[in-house]
Design an enzyme around this catalytic site. Structure first.
Site, PDB file in Angstrom:
ATOM      1  N   ASP A  66      -1.925   6.103 -17.471  1.00 36.35           N
ATOM      2  CA  ASP A  66      -2.856   7.133 -18.235  1.00 36.35           C
ATOM      3  C   ASP A  66      -2.271   7.569 -19.665  1.00 36.35           C
ATOM      4  OD1 ASP A  66      -4.444   7.362 -15.884  1.00 36.35           O
ATOM      5  OD2 ASP A  66      -3.365   8.762 -15.021  1.00 36.35           O
ATOM      6  N   ASP A  72       0.154  17.774 -21.654  1.00 36.61           N
ATOM      7  CA  ASP A  72       0.763  17.132 -20.536  1.00 36.61           C
ATOM      8  C   ASP A  72       2.463  17.238 -20.631  1.00 36.61           C
ATOM      9  OD1 ASP A  72      -1.165  15.931 -18.862  1.00 36.61           O
ATOM     10  OD2 ASP A  72      -1.352  13.939 -19.760  1.00 36.61           O
ATOM     11  N   GLU A  95       4.400  13.465 -11.753  1.00 34.52           N
ATOM     12  CA  GLU A  95       3.547  12.386 -12.056  1.00 34.52           C
ATOM     13  C   GLU A  95       3.678  11.606 -13.349  1.00 34.52           C
ATOM     14  OE1 GLU A  95       0.472  12.437 -13.823  1.00 34.52           O
ATOM     15  OE2 GLU A  95      -0.504  10.625 -13.053  1.00 34.52           O
ATOM     16  N   GLU A  96       4.335  12.422 -14.388  1.00 35.64           N
ATOM     17  CA  GLU A  96       4.495  12.022 -15.946  1.00 35.64           C
ATOM     18  C   GLU A  96       5.675  10.927 -15.892  1.00 35.64           C
ATOM     19  OE1 GLU A  96       0.705  13.185 -17.238  1.00 35.64           O
ATOM     20  OE2 GLU A  96       2.117  12.060 -17.990  1.00 35.64           O
ATOM     21  N   ASP A 117       2.284  17.381 -10.327  1.00 35.20           N
ATOM     22  CA  ASP A 117       1.379  16.822 -11.239  1.00 35.20           C
ATOM     23  C   ASP A 117       1.310  17.823 -12.335  1.00 35.20           C
ATOM     24  OD1 ASP A 117      -1.805  14.907 -11.486  1.00 35.20           O
ATOM     25  OD2 ASP A 117      -0.471  15.606 -12.858  1.00 35.20           O
ATOM     26  N   LEU A 119      -0.284  18.528 -15.317  1.00 37.86           N
ATOM     27  CA  LEU A 119      -1.520  18.599 -15.743  1.00 37.86           C
ATOM     28  C   LEU A 119      -2.456  17.437 -15.112  1.00 37.86           C
ATOM     29  CD1 LEU A 119      -2.142  21.044 -17.147  1.00 37.86           C
ATOM     30  CD2 LEU A 119      -2.036  20.143 -19.404  1.00 37.86           C
ATOM     31  N   ASP A 120      -3.237  17.797 -14.091  1.00 42.36           N
ATOM     32  CA  ASP A 120      -4.015  16.972 -13.660  1.00 42.36           C
ATOM     33  C   ASP A 120      -5.473  16.992 -14.404  1.00 42.36           C
ATOM     34  OD1 ASP A 120      -5.188  14.855 -11.553  1.00 42.36           O
ATOM     35  OD2 ASP A 120      -6.525  16.998 -11.053  1.00 42.36           O
ATOM     36  N   GLU A 281      -1.039  14.081  -5.786  1.00 35.61           N
ATOM     37  CA  GLU A 281      -2.663  14.585  -5.957  1.00 35.61           C
ATOM     38  C   GLU A 281      -3.101  14.634  -4.330  1.00 35.61           C
ATOM     39  OE1 GLU A 281      -3.921  11.405  -8.524  1.00 35.61           O
ATOM     40  OE2 GLU A 281      -4.566  12.976 -10.049  1.00 35.61           O
TER      41      GLU A 281
END
Ligand code: P6P
Length: 337
Positions: A66, A72, A95-96, A117, A119-120, A281
Protein backbone atom coordinates in the site's frame (compact mmCIF):
# COMPACT_ATOMS: atom_id res chain seq x y z
CA UNK A 1 -26.54 17.93 24.58
CA UNK A 2 -27.85 15.84 27.50
CA UNK A 3 -25.07 14.51 29.78
CA UNK A 4 -24.28 10.80 29.25
CA UNK A 5 -26.43 8.43 31.28
CA UNK A 6 -23.41 7.16 33.18
CA UNK A 7 -20.54 9.69 33.36
CA UNK A 8 -17.74 7.16 33.11
CA UNK A 9 -14.35 7.92 31.58
CA UNK A 10 -12.31 5.24 29.83
CA UNK A 11 -9.61 5.62 32.49
CA UNK A 12 -12.07 5.01 35.34
CA UNK A 13 -13.68 2.12 33.49
CA UNK A 14 -10.29 0.45 32.97
CA UNK A 15 -9.50 0.86 36.70
CA UNK A 16 -12.90 -0.53 37.72
CA UNK A 17 -12.40 -3.51 35.43
CA UNK A 18 -8.99 -4.09 37.07
CA UNK A 19 -10.53 -4.06 40.55
CA UNK A 20 -12.69 -7.00 39.45
CA UNK A 21 -9.48 -9.06 39.16
CA UNK A 22 -7.86 -9.27 42.64
CA UNK A 23 -4.61 -10.69 41.29
CA UNK A 24 -4.18 -7.87 38.77
CA UNK A 25 -0.83 -6.08 38.93
CA UNK A 26 -2.05 -2.97 37.14
CA UNK A 27 0.30 -3.56 34.18
CA UNK A 28 -2.53 -4.33 31.78
CA UNK A 29 -4.50 -1.27 32.91
CA UNK A 30 -1.44 0.92 32.47
CA UNK A 31 -0.98 -0.44 28.94
CA UNK A 32 -4.58 0.45 28.08
CA UNK A 33 -4.12 3.94 29.57
CA UNK A 34 -1.08 4.43 27.34
CA UNK A 35 -3.13 3.26 24.35
CA UNK A 36 -5.84 5.79 25.22
CA UNK A 37 -3.24 8.56 25.13
CA UNK A 38 -1.91 7.32 21.79
CA UNK A 39 -5.46 7.41 20.42
CA UNK A 40 -5.89 11.06 21.43
CA UNK A 41 -2.55 12.02 19.88
CA UNK A 42 -3.47 10.35 16.58
CA UNK A 43 -6.98 11.87 16.72
CA UNK A 44 -5.47 15.35 17.13
CA UNK A 45 -3.64 15.05 13.79
CA UNK A 46 -6.38 13.14 11.98
CA UNK A 47 -8.95 15.79 12.98
CA UNK A 48 -6.93 18.53 11.27
CA UNK A 49 -5.63 16.47 8.37
CA UNK A 50 -7.24 18.78 5.84
CA UNK A 51 -5.58 21.84 7.34
CA UNK A 52 -1.93 20.93 7.56
CA UNK A 53 0.46 19.30 5.20
CA UNK A 54 -0.10 15.75 6.35
CA UNK A 55 -1.99 14.78 3.26
CA UNK A 56 -0.34 13.46 0.16
CA UNK A 57 1.98 10.48 0.15
CA UNK A 58 5.51 9.71 1.24
CA UNK A 59 6.17 7.99 -2.09
CA UNK A 60 6.90 4.85 -0.05
CA UNK A 61 4.99 1.59 0.03
CA UNK A 62 4.54 -0.66 3.10
CA UNK A 63 5.08 -4.40 3.33
CA UNK A 64 1.61 -4.98 1.94
CA UNK A 65 2.31 -2.83 -1.10
CA UNK A 66 0.00 0.00 0.00
CA UNK A 67 1.22 3.55 -0.70
CA UNK A 68 2.12 5.07 2.68
CA UNK A 69 0.52 8.43 3.42
CA UNK A 70 2.10 10.92 5.80
CA UNK A 71 -0.63 10.47 8.41
CA UNK A 72 0.11 6.73 8.30
CA UNK A 73 3.71 7.44 9.23
CA UNK A 74 2.72 9.88 11.96
CA UNK A 75 0.21 7.44 13.48
CA UNK A 76 2.70 4.58 13.32
CA UNK A 77 5.45 6.55 15.07
CA UNK A 78 3.05 8.09 17.60
CA UNK A 79 1.62 4.77 18.75
CA UNK A 80 5.09 3.24 19.04
CA UNK A 81 6.47 6.18 21.06
CA UNK A 82 3.42 6.25 23.33
CA UNK A 83 3.79 2.53 24.07
CA UNK A 84 7.53 1.81 24.08
CA UNK A 85 8.55 3.17 27.51
CA UNK A 86 5.69 2.06 29.81
CA UNK A 87 7.46 -1.15 30.75
CA UNK A 88 4.44 -3.32 29.94
CA UNK A 89 5.40 -4.53 26.46
CA UNK A 90 8.24 -6.79 25.29
CA UNK A 91 7.77 -6.36 21.53
CA UNK A 92 5.48 -4.68 19.01
CA UNK A 93 4.57 -5.21 15.36
CA UNK A 94 2.93 -2.72 13.05
CA UNK A 95 1.17 -3.16 9.73
CA UNK A 96 3.43 -0.35 8.47
CA UNK A 97 6.70 -2.09 9.35
CA UNK A 98 8.17 -5.20 7.74
CA UNK A 99 9.80 -6.57 10.90
CA UNK A 100 8.96 -6.73 14.60
CA UNK A 101 9.60 -3.56 16.60
CA UNK A 102 11.91 -3.95 19.59
CA UNK A 103 11.59 -1.93 22.80
CA UNK A 104 14.55 0.50 22.96
CA UNK A 105 17.40 -0.73 25.18
CA UNK A 106 16.93 2.11 27.68
CA UNK A 107 13.44 0.90 28.59
CA UNK A 108 12.36 -2.17 30.59
CA UNK A 109 10.24 -4.80 28.90
CA UNK A 110 6.94 -6.22 30.14
CA UNK A 111 4.78 -9.27 29.64
CA UNK A 112 2.54 -8.06 26.81
CA UNK A 113 2.78 -7.94 23.03
CA UNK A 114 1.12 -5.21 20.95
CA UNK A 115 0.27 -5.51 17.27
CA UNK A 116 -1.38 -2.59 15.53
CA UNK A 117 -2.56 -1.11 12.27
CA UNK A 118 -1.83 2.57 12.91
CA UNK A 119 -4.20 3.97 10.30
CA UNK A 120 -6.52 1.57 8.56
CA UNK A 121 -8.24 2.90 5.43
CA UNK A 122 -5.62 5.56 4.80
CA UNK A 123 -6.54 5.65 1.09
CA UNK A 124 -9.71 7.41 2.31
CA UNK A 125 -7.91 10.21 4.19
CA UNK A 126 -7.98 12.75 1.35
CA UNK A 127 -11.72 12.20 0.87
CA UNK A 128 -12.43 12.74 4.59
CA UNK A 129 -13.95 9.27 4.88
CA UNK A 130 -13.83 7.40 8.19
CA UNK A 131 -10.47 5.81 9.07
CA UNK A 132 -9.26 4.01 12.17
CA UNK A 133 -6.49 2.46 14.26
CA UNK A 134 -6.68 -1.22 15.23
CA UNK A 135 -4.85 -3.04 18.05
CA UNK A 136 -4.37 -6.57 19.28
CA UNK A 137 -2.77 -7.56 22.61
CA UNK A 138 -1.25 -10.92 23.56
CA UNK A 139 0.73 -12.17 26.54
CA UNK A 140 4.33 -13.02 25.64
CA UNK A 141 5.19 -16.71 25.20
CA UNK A 142 8.96 -16.26 25.68
CA UNK A 143 10.11 -15.99 29.27
CA UNK A 144 12.20 -12.80 29.50
CA UNK A 145 14.16 -10.09 27.75
CA UNK A 146 13.35 -8.65 24.37
CA UNK A 147 10.29 -10.14 22.71
CA UNK A 148 10.59 -12.20 19.55
CA UNK A 149 8.71 -13.02 16.36
CA UNK A 150 7.34 -16.06 18.22
CA UNK A 151 5.68 -13.72 20.72
CA UNK A 152 3.93 -11.95 17.81
CA UNK A 153 2.87 -14.95 15.73
CA UNK A 154 0.11 -16.23 18.01
CA UNK A 155 -3.35 -17.39 16.90
CA UNK A 156 -6.18 -14.93 17.47
CA UNK A 157 -7.88 -16.98 20.18
CA UNK A 158 -4.90 -16.15 22.44
CA UNK A 159 -5.58 -12.40 22.35
CA UNK A 160 -6.09 -10.98 25.85
CA UNK A 161 -7.57 -7.79 24.39
CA UNK A 162 -8.33 -6.15 21.06
CA UNK A 163 -9.98 -3.00 19.86
CA UNK A 164 -9.98 -0.05 17.56
CA UNK A 165 -10.34 3.71 17.46
CA UNK A 166 -12.66 4.93 14.72
CA UNK A 167 -12.09 8.52 13.54
CA UNK A 168 -15.45 9.41 12.04
CA UNK A 169 -18.23 11.93 12.73
CA UNK A 170 -17.11 11.30 16.29
CA UNK A 171 -14.08 9.42 17.58
CA UNK A 172 -14.88 6.21 19.43
CA UNK A 173 -12.50 3.89 21.33
CA UNK A 174 -13.93 0.36 21.24
CA UNK A 175 -12.22 -2.49 23.09
CA UNK A 176 -12.73 -5.82 24.78
CA UNK A 177 -10.67 -7.76 27.34
CA UNK A 178 -12.99 -10.76 27.42
CA UNK A 179 -15.55 -9.02 29.63
CA UNK A 180 -17.87 -7.40 27.09
CA UNK A 181 -17.30 -5.03 24.20
CA UNK A 182 -17.45 -1.38 25.24
CA UNK A 183 -17.31 1.90 23.33
CA UNK A 184 -16.13 5.32 24.55
CA UNK A 185 -16.76 8.51 22.60
CA UNK A 186 -14.15 11.28 22.75
CA UNK A 187 -15.40 14.58 24.18
CA UNK A 188 -12.84 16.98 22.69
CA UNK A 189 -13.88 19.75 25.08
CA UNK A 190 -12.49 17.80 28.05
CA UNK A 191 -10.15 15.46 26.18
CA UNK A 192 -11.74 12.35 27.70
CA UNK A 193 -13.21 9.19 26.19
CA UNK A 194 -16.66 8.84 27.83
CA UNK A 195 -18.59 5.55 28.04
CA UNK A 196 -21.21 5.70 25.28
CA UNK A 197 -21.70 2.08 24.21
CA UNK A 198 -21.67 -0.30 27.21
CA UNK A 199 -21.63 -4.04 26.52
CA UNK A 200 -22.27 -3.90 22.77
CA UNK A 201 -24.08 -6.97 21.40
CA UNK A 202 -24.32 -7.55 17.65
CA UNK A 203 -27.89 -8.24 16.37
CA UNK A 204 -28.57 -11.91 15.66
CA UNK A 205 -29.42 -10.98 12.07
CA UNK A 206 -29.06 -7.84 9.97
CA UNK A 207 -30.04 -6.73 6.47
CA UNK A 208 -26.76 -5.16 5.31
CA UNK A 209 -23.95 -6.79 3.41
CA UNK A 210 -20.59 -5.04 3.24
CA UNK A 211 -17.93 -6.05 0.72
CA UNK A 212 -16.28 -4.83 -2.47
CA UNK A 213 -18.75 -6.24 -4.97
CA UNK A 214 -16.47 -5.03 -7.75
CA UNK A 215 -14.61 -8.32 -7.20
CA UNK A 216 -17.78 -10.36 -7.84
CA UNK A 217 -16.59 -11.90 -11.12
CA UNK A 218 -13.49 -13.32 -9.39
CA UNK A 219 -15.36 -14.82 -6.42
CA UNK A 220 -16.10 -18.52 -5.99
CA UNK A 221 -19.55 -19.60 -7.26
CA UNK A 222 -20.74 -20.15 -3.67
CA UNK A 223 -19.96 -16.53 -2.80
CA UNK A 224 -21.59 -15.29 -6.00
CA UNK A 225 -24.73 -17.35 -5.24
CA UNK A 226 -24.83 -15.92 -1.70
CA UNK A 227 -24.76 -12.31 -2.87
CA UNK A 228 -27.34 -13.01 -5.57
CA UNK A 229 -29.57 -14.52 -2.86
CA UNK A 230 -29.22 -11.44 -0.63
CA UNK A 231 -30.51 -9.29 -3.49
CA UNK A 232 -33.83 -11.10 -3.51
CA UNK A 233 -36.70 -10.41 -1.15
CA UNK A 234 -35.62 -11.08 2.45
CA UNK A 235 -38.46 -13.05 4.06
CA UNK A 236 -37.96 -11.23 7.38
CA UNK A 237 -38.18 -7.72 5.93
CA UNK A 238 -39.84 -8.22 2.54
CA UNK A 239 -36.99 -6.41 0.81
CA UNK A 240 -33.47 -7.20 -0.36
CA UNK A 241 -30.37 -6.60 1.74
CA UNK A 242 -28.66 -3.22 1.37
CA UNK A 243 -25.03 -2.86 0.35
CA UNK A 244 -22.99 -0.54 2.57
CA UNK A 245 -19.20 -0.34 1.97
CA UNK A 246 -16.77 2.53 2.68
CA UNK A 247 -13.50 0.74 2.02
CA UNK A 248 -12.21 1.16 5.59
CA UNK A 249 -12.46 -2.09 7.51
CA UNK A 250 -12.75 -0.31 10.85
CA UNK A 251 -15.80 1.64 9.64
CA UNK A 252 -17.46 -1.28 7.89
CA UNK A 253 -16.84 -3.64 10.81
CA UNK A 254 -18.04 -1.06 13.38
CA UNK A 255 -21.31 -0.56 11.49
CA UNK A 256 -21.70 -4.35 11.24
CA UNK A 257 -21.13 -4.62 15.01
CA UNK A 258 -23.85 -2.06 15.76
CA UNK A 259 -26.40 -2.74 12.99
CA UNK A 260 -25.77 -6.42 12.22
CA UNK A 261 -25.37 -8.11 8.85
CA UNK A 262 -22.11 -9.30 7.32
CA UNK A 263 -18.74 -7.85 6.33
CA UNK A 264 -16.44 -9.82 4.07
CA UNK A 265 -13.26 -9.61 2.10
CA UNK A 266 -13.22 -13.06 0.43
CA UNK A 267 -10.34 -14.63 -1.38
CA UNK A 268 -10.73 -14.77 -5.15
CA UNK A 269 -9.12 -16.20 -8.26
CA UNK A 270 -6.43 -13.49 -8.28
CA UNK A 271 -5.85 -13.34 -4.51
CA UNK A 272 -6.92 -16.64 -2.88
CA UNK A 273 -5.94 -15.25 0.57
CA UNK A 274 -7.85 -12.00 0.04
CA UNK A 275 -6.47 -8.55 0.85
CA UNK A 276 -6.84 -8.06 4.60
CA UNK A 277 -4.07 -8.81 7.09
CA UNK A 278 -4.63 -11.59 9.63
CA UNK A 279 -2.62 -10.10 12.49
CA UNK A 280 -3.49 -6.40 12.20
CA UNK A 281 -7.10 -6.34 10.90
CA UNK A 282 -8.81 -9.72 10.91
CA UNK A 283 -7.79 -11.13 14.31
CA UNK A 284 -8.71 -8.03 16.36
CA UNK A 285 -11.95 -7.42 14.48
CA UNK A 286 -12.94 -11.10 14.66
CA UNK A 287 -12.26 -11.07 18.42
CA UNK A 288 -14.51 -8.01 18.90
CA UNK A 289 -17.35 -9.44 16.78
CA UNK A 290 -17.22 -12.88 18.45
CA UNK A 291 -17.06 -11.35 21.95
CA UNK A 292 -20.16 -9.30 21.01
CA UNK A 293 -22.09 -12.48 20.11
CA UNK A 294 -21.33 -12.65 16.40
CA UNK A 295 -19.15 -14.99 14.36
CA UNK A 296 -16.06 -14.84 12.16
CA UNK A 297 -14.69 -17.17 9.51
CA UNK A 298 -11.92 -17.52 6.96
CA UNK A 299 -14.40 -19.58 4.91
CA UNK A 300 -13.90 -22.79 6.88
CA UNK A 301 -13.17 -21.94 10.52
CA UNK A 302 -13.11 -18.99 12.93
CA UNK A 303 -10.46 -16.46 11.97
CA UNK A 304 -9.19 -16.81 15.55
CA UNK A 305 -8.19 -20.42 14.87
CA UNK A 306 -5.85 -19.54 12.00
CA UNK A 307 -2.25 -20.37 12.98
CA UNK A 308 -0.11 -17.48 11.69
CA UNK A 309 3.10 -18.22 9.78
CA UNK A 310 4.16 -14.69 8.90
CA UNK A 311 3.63 -11.17 10.24
CA UNK A 312 1.89 -9.79 7.16
CA UNK A 313 -0.05 -12.75 5.89
CA UNK A 314 -3.50 -12.17 4.40
CA UNK A 315 -6.64 -14.19 5.07
CA UNK A 316 -10.11 -14.31 3.60
CA UNK A 317 -12.42 -12.84 6.25
CA UNK A 318 -16.15 -13.03 6.91
CA UNK A 319 -17.59 -11.56 10.10
CA UNK A 320 -21.00 -10.51 11.38
CA UNK A 321 -24.32 -11.61 12.81
CA UNK A 322 -24.77 -15.24 13.79
CA UNK A 323 -27.65 -15.93 11.37
CA UNK A 324 -26.01 -14.08 8.46
CA UNK A 325 -22.74 -15.94 8.97
CA UNK A 326 -24.54 -19.29 9.15
CA UNK A 327 -26.32 -18.60 5.85
CA UNK A 328 -23.10 -17.38 4.19
CA UNK A 329 -21.23 -20.54 5.21
CA UNK A 330 -24.04 -22.72 3.79
CA UNK A 331 -23.51 -21.05 0.39
CA UNK A 332 -19.71 -21.19 0.63
CA UNK A 333 -19.85 -24.91 1.43
CA UNK A 334 -22.27 -25.57 -1.44
CA UNK A 335 -25.12 -26.61 0.88
CA UNK A 336 -27.29 -23.92 -0.78
CA UNK A 337 -27.23 -22.44 -4.26
P1 P6P B 1 -10.68 -2.47 -1.45
C1 P6P B 1 -8.00 -0.32 3.45
O1 P6P B 1 -6.97 -0.13 2.48
C2 P6P B 1 -8.18 -1.82 3.63
O2 P6P B 1 -6.99 -2.40 4.09
C3 P6P B 1 -9.32 -2.10 4.60
O3 P6P B 1 -9.44 -1.14 5.59
C4 P6P B 1 -10.53 -2.13 3.68
O4 P6P B 1 -11.57 -2.94 4.18
C5 P6P B 1 -9.96 -2.70 2.38
O5 P6P B 1 -8.55 -2.41 2.39
C6 P6P B 1 -10.57 -2.06 1.15
O6 P6P B 1 -10.05 -2.75 0.02
O7 P6P B 1 -10.02 -3.51 -2.33
O8 P6P B 1 -12.17 -2.69 -1.34
O9 P6P B 1 -10.32 -1.04 -1.78
Amino acid sequence: MAPPKKFMTLERFINEQESMHPGATGEFSALLHDLSLAAKLVWREVSKAGLVDVLGTTNQTNSSGDIVKKLDVFADETIFKAMDHGGHICVMASEENEDILHIPDEYVTGKYVLLYDPLDGSSNIDANITIGSIFSIFKRVTTSGKGTLQDCLQPGYKQVAAGYIIYGSSTIFVYCTGHGVHGFTLDPSVGEFLLSHENIRIPKKGNIYSMNEGNFSNWDPGMQNYITYLKQQDKATGRPYSLRYIGTMVGDAHRTLLYGGIFAYPGDKKNPEGKLRLMYECNPMAYIIEQAGGRSSNGTTSVLNVAPTSLHQHTPVFLGSEEDMKLCEEFLQGKRS
